[in-house]
Design a protein around this motif. Structure first.
Motif, PDB file in Angstrom:
ATOM      1  N   ILE A   1       0.839  -1.204   0.000  1.00 50.24           N
ATOM      2  CA  ILE A   1       0.000   0.000   0.000  1.00 50.24           C
ATOM      3  C   ILE A   1       0.875   1.255   0.000  1.00 50.24           C
ATOM      4  O   ILE A   1       0.676   2.164  -0.821  1.00 50.24           O
ATOM      5  N   HIS A   2       1.847   1.301   0.903  1.00 54.86           N
ATOM      6  CA  HIS A   2       2.712   2.475   1.002  1.00 54.86           C
ATOM      7  C   HIS A   2       3.493   2.697  -0.296  1.00 54.86           C
ATOM      8  O   HIS A   2       3.620   3.826  -0.778  1.00 54.86           O
ATOM      9  N   GLU A   3       4.011   1.621  -0.879  1.00 52.57           N
ATOM     10  CA  GLU A   3       4.770   1.750  -2.125  1.00 52.57           C
ATOM     11  C   GLU A   3       3.883   2.267  -3.250  1.00 52.57           C
ATOM     12  O   GLU A   3       4.315   3.097  -4.065  1.00 52.57           O
ATOM     13  N   THR A   4       2.651   1.806  -3.296  1.00 56.88           N
ATOM     14  CA  THR A   4       1.747   2.236  -4.362  1.00 56.88           C
ATOM     15  C   THR A   4       1.335   3.695  -4.174  1.00 56.88           C
ATOM     16  O   THR A   4       1.279   4.465  -5.146  1.00 56.88           O
ATOM     17  N   VAL A   5       1.068   4.085  -2.938  1.00 56.81           N
ATOM     18  CA  VAL A   5       0.752   5.494  -2.671  1.00 56.81           C
ATOM     19  C   VAL A   5       1.935   6.377  -3.046  1.00 56.81           C
ATOM     20  O   VAL A   5       1.771   7.469  -3.609  1.00 56.81           O
ATOM     21  N   THR A   6       3.151   5.913  -2.773  1.00 58.18           N
ATOM     22  CA  THR A   6       4.349   6.670  -3.137  1.00 58.18           C
ATOM     23  C   THR A   6       4.453   6.810  -4.654  1.00 58.18           C
ATOM     24  O   THR A   6       4.799   7.887  -5.167  1.00 58.18           O
ATOM     25  N   LEU A   7       4.128   5.754  -5.396  1.00 57.67           N
ATOM     26  CA  LEU A   7       4.125   5.833  -6.856  1.00 57.67           C
ATOM     27  C   LEU A   7       3.126   6.876  -7.351  1.00 57.67           C
ATOM     28  O   LEU A   7       3.410   7.638  -8.283  1.00 57.67           O
ATOM     29  N   ILE A   8       1.963   6.903  -6.721  1.00 60.44           N
ATOM     30  CA  ILE A   8       0.939   7.886  -7.099  1.00 60.44           C
ATOM     31  C   ILE A   8       1.452   9.299  -6.842  1.00 60.44           C
ATOM     32  O   ILE A   8       1.322  10.195  -7.692  1.00 60.44           O
ATOM     33  N   ASN A   9       2.058   9.522  -5.676  1.00 55.56           N
ATOM     34  CA  ASN A   9       2.585  10.848  -5.363  1.00 55.56           C
ATOM     35  C   ASN A   9       3.681  11.263  -6.341  1.00 55.56           C
ATOM     36  O   ASN A   9       3.776  12.436  -6.727  1.00 55.56           O
ATOM     37  N   ARG A  10       4.508  10.309  -6.757  1.00 54.60           N
ATOM     38  CA  ARG A  10       5.559  10.635  -7.722  1.00 54.60           C
ATOM     39  C   ARG A  10       4.966  11.054  -9.062  1.00 54.60           C
ATOM     40  O   ARG A  10       5.482  11.954  -9.732  1.00 54.60           O
ATOM     41  N   PHE A  11       3.887  10.386  -9.445  1.00 53.68           N
ATOM     42  CA  PHE A  11       3.212  10.780 -10.688  1.00 53.68           C
ATOM     43  C   PHE A  11       2.684  12.207 -10.568  1.00 53.68           C
ATOM     44  O   PHE A  11       2.867  13.024 -11.487  1.00 53.68           O
ATOM     45  N   ILE A  12       2.027  12.514  -9.453  1.00 56.82           N
ATOM     46  CA  ILE A  12       1.491  13.864  -9.243  1.00 56.82           C
ATOM     47  C   ILE A  12       2.625  14.889  -9.258  1.00 56.82           C
ATOM     48  O   ILE A  12       2.509  15.960  -9.880  1.00 56.82           O
ATOM     49  N   GLU A  13       3.738  14.577  -8.580  1.00 56.31           N
ATOM     50  CA  GLU A  13       4.894  15.482  -8.560  1.00 56.31           C
ATOM     51  C   GLU A  13       5.368  15.798  -9.979  1.00 56.31           C
ATOM     52  O   GLU A  13       5.609  16.968 -10.320  1.00 56.31           O
ATOM     53  N   ALA A  14       5.524  14.766 -10.796  1.00 53.80           N
ATOM     54  CA  ALA A  14       6.033  14.957 -12.151  1.00 53.80           C
ATOM     55  C   ALA A  14       5.122  15.840 -12.981  1.00 53.80           C
ATOM     56  O   ALA A  14       5.586  16.708 -13.740  1.00 53.80           O
ATOM     57  N   ARG A  15       3.822  15.660 -12.835  1.00 53.70           N
ATOM     58  CA  ARG A  15       2.886  16.479 -13.607  1.00 53.70           C
ATOM     59  C   ARG A  15       2.923  17.946 -13.120  1.00 53.70           C
ATOM     60  O   ARG A  15       2.790  18.871 -13.918  1.00 53.70           O
ATOM     61  N   ILE A  16       3.089  18.135 -11.822  1.00 55.07           N
ATOM     62  CA  ILE A  16       3.182  19.502 -11.294  1.00 55.07           C
ATOM     63  C   ILE A  16       4.400  20.206 -11.865  1.00 55.07           C
ATOM     64  O   ILE A  16       4.325  21.364 -12.312  1.00 55.07           O
ATOM     65  N   LEU A  17       5.528  19.522 -11.889  1.00 53.72           N
ATOM     66  CA  LEU A  17       6.768  20.132 -12.381  1.00 53.72           C
ATOM     67  C   LEU A  17       6.710  20.416 -13.881  1.00 53.72           C
ATOM     68  O   LEU A  17       7.379  21.331 -14.361  1.00 53.72           O
ATOM     69  N   GLU A  18       5.907  19.663 -14.615  1.00 57.92           N
ATOM     70  CA  GLU A  18       5.760  19.914 -16.053  1.00 57.92           C
ATOM     71  C   GLU A  18       5.029  21.221 -16.329  1.00 57.92           C
ATOM     72  O   GLU A  18       5.338  21.925 -17.294  1.00 57.92           O
ATOM     73  N   ALA A  19       4.053  21.551 -15.498  1.00 53.79           N
ATOM     74  CA  ALA A  19       3.256  22.775 -15.702  1.00 53.79           C
ATOM     75  C   ALA A  19       2.840  23.305 -14.338  1.00 53.79           C
ATOM     76  O   ALA A  19       1.686  23.154 -13.925  1.00 53.79           O
ATOM     77  N   PRO A  20       3.766  23.923 -13.590  1.00 55.88           N
ATOM     78  CA  PRO A  20       3.483  24.333 -12.206  1.00 55.88           C
ATOM     79  C   PRO A  20       2.268  25.236 -12.054  1.00 55.88           C
ATOM     80  O   PRO A  20       1.516  25.111 -11.081  1.00 55.88           O
TER      81      PRO A  20
END
Length: 300
Positions: free
Chosen positions: A263-282
């Motif tokens: 569960i924790h690893e999957t939530v971390t993967l989700i957060n990393r996806f969100i981070e990457a999209r934020i950095l693409e278009a802050p």
């Protein structure tokens, strides 16, 4: 049971809602988008949400100059204001396959989910005009439950549901205990579900987000792992004005459901996806969620 005065208050608020809707619909899509952006570039900085956004921006961009933070908040309020102007006009967007307004990349992923008849868990964040992602989902997945947070005013809530139905979002599942049961039941019956996963959840789990621990909703991770469903990320980018690109990304490579930290690893993967999209278009993320510890947001 609501009191008489409370019901009067709800109806008064609904009149204001109707006035907003009528005004922006009368402008048409393009003008409403521009007017909303201009309005919130003035109003946004006067709200407490502006302070929250700036705190979050300094966490993510610790080396940014104050002028850069000013410019980013200005662009954020412009994007949010445009969404406010576009929402009453969502039914006017061209959602066809050859649309020049809403281009869909990765549509074949949703088409394959639809053909397979197997459910999927879709997730995204509050990017650009997130309402359009729901409309895109319903173009390709005719049986999908999309979570939403009830408006505090039940009169306005009914109007919002009706408005979303006008652009194809027929099935909505409320958040909370009853909503969770409904979502699990839907997955068992073969329906896909879609959720937003970029807000703070006090009853979530602590997972890394831009170098800090953030209480993060574990719902999408738990649902995907429990039901063996693909966990499919989605994002949306405003290209210019009222032109957008909606992207359906490849399903995340989730760990074995039986792993101790799955569960924790999957939530971390989700957060990393969100981070990457934020950095693409802050500027196109809605920065006003209090993702981190409360002490960071206290004004000096």
């Amino acid at each position: 049971m609501a009191s008489f005065l409370q019901q009067i208050g709800w109806r008064a608020e609904a009149l204001g809602w109707d006035a907003y809707q009528g005004l922006f619909r009368a402008m048409g899509l393009g003008r409403a988008s521009a007017a909303g952006g201009a309005l919130f570039r003035r109003l946004g900085p006067l709200t407490g949400a502006d302070h929250v956004a700036r705190v979050n921006m300094r966490i993510v961009f610790p080396d940014a100059h104050e002028r850069e933070i000013d410019a980013l908040t200005d662009e954020m309020w412009d994007n949010f204001g445009r969404l406010v102007g576009e929402f009453p006009n969502t039914h006017r967007f061209d959602m066809s396959a050859n649309s020049q307004q809403v281009r869909v990349e990765g549509a074949e992923i949703l088409e394959e989910i639809n053909r397979s008849g197997e459910p999927a868990v879709l997730f995204s964040g509050h990017f650009a005009n997130w309402e359009l992602m729901a409309a895109v989902i319903m173009q390709y997945l005719k049986s999908c439950r999309i979570t939403y947070r009830h408006a505090n005013n039940p009169v306005i809530d009914r109007r919002i549901i009706s408005q979303r139905q006008a652009y194809g979002v027929e099935i909505l599942a409320p958040k909370g205990g009853s909503g969770a049961k409904e979502i699990m039941k839907s997955l068992k019956e073969g329906y896909s579900v879609a959720l937003m996963n970029d807000q703070k959840m006090n009853d979530g789990i602590a997972a890394p987000f831009f170098g800090r621990e953030a209480m993060t909703a574990s719902g999408p991770a738990r649902l995907a792992l429990r039901h063996g469903a693909p966990l499919v990320p989605m994002s949306i980018r405003r290209v210019e004005g009222t032109r957008f690109v909606v992207t359906i990304h490849e399903p995340l490579d989730t760990p074995d459901p039986g792993a101790p930290e799955a569960i924790h690893e999957t939530v971390t993967l989700i957060n990393r996806f969100i981070e990457a999209r934020i950095l693409e278009a802050p500027a196109q993320w809605f920065w006003v969620h209090r993702r981190f510890e409360k002490s960071l947001y206290r004004k000096a």
